[in-house]
Write a protein that holds these residues in place. Structure first.
Motif, short mmCIF file in Angstrom:
data_model
loop_
_atom_site.label_atom_id
_atom_site.label_comp_id
_atom_site.label_asym_id
_atom_site.label_seq_id
_atom_site.Cartn_x
_atom_site.Cartn_y
_atom_site.Cartn_z
N CYS A 1 0.84 -1.22 0.00
CA CYS A 1 0.00 0.00 0.00
C CYS A 1 0.86 1.25 0.00
CB CYS A 1 -0.93 0.00 1.20
SG CYS A 1 -2.15 -1.31 1.14
N VAL A 2 1.91 1.26 0.79
CA VAL A 2 2.78 2.43 0.86
C VAL A 2 3.52 2.61 -0.46
CG1 VAL A 2 4.79 3.42 2.02
CG2 VAL A 2 3.00 2.31 3.35
N GLU A 3 3.97 1.51 -1.05
CA GLU A 3 4.65 1.60 -2.34
C GLU A 3 3.71 2.17 -3.40
OE1 GLU A 3 7.81 1.20 -2.99
OE2 GLU A 3 8.35 0.49 -0.99
N GLY A 4 2.43 1.78 -3.35
CA GLY A 4 1.44 2.33 -4.28
C GLY A 4 1.27 3.83 -4.09
N LEU A 5 1.21 4.27 -2.84
CA LEU A 5 1.11 5.70 -2.56
C LEU A 5 2.32 6.45 -3.10
CD1 LEU A 5 0.05 8.30 -1.17
CD2 LEU A 5 1.21 7.51 0.89
N PHE A 6 3.53 5.94 -2.83
CA PHE A 6 4.74 6.60 -3.30
C PHE A 6 4.78 6.68 -4.82
CE2 PHE A 6 7.31 5.44 0.74
CZ PHE A 6 6.74 6.50 1.40
N ARG A 7 4.36 5.59 -5.49
CA ARG A 7 4.34 5.60 -6.96
C ARG A 7 3.37 6.67 -7.47
NH1 ARG A 7 1.23 5.02 -10.89
NH2 ARG A 7 1.96 4.35 -12.88
N SER A 8 2.17 6.69 -6.92
CA SER A 8 1.18 7.68 -7.34
C SER A 8 1.68 9.09 -7.08
CB SER A 8 -0.14 7.47 -6.59
OG SER A 8 -0.69 6.23 -6.90
#
Length: 71
Positions: A12-19
């Motif tokens: 989830c955090v990796e998805g946030l950082f990518r976005s």
């Protein structure tokens, strides 16, 4: 942070950082730390939490999902 050997802890955090990198930071000229902090704060609090729909939340914004699940 992820437990050793478990890559799914950070998904989830990796998805946030990518976005955040793609949608908020990539094409914005950041002049100093104060400007960068303000820009990222606005992205998270306004765009990501209140407007952006998340498939993992049934295509609701984070804010709306929380409102529905607290009541």
């Amino acid at each position: 942070m992820s437990r050793k050997g478990n890559c799914w802890d950070n998904a989830c955090v990796e998805g946030l950082f990518r976005s955040m990198k793609v949608e908020a930071v990539q094409y914005e000229p950041i002049k100093n730390r104060k400007t960068m902090r303000q820009h990222i704060f606005e992205y998270i609090e306004i765009d990501y939490n209140k407007k952006r729909r998340h498939s993992a939340l049934g295509y609701l914004s984070s804010e709306r999902f929380e409102q529905l699940n607290i009541a």
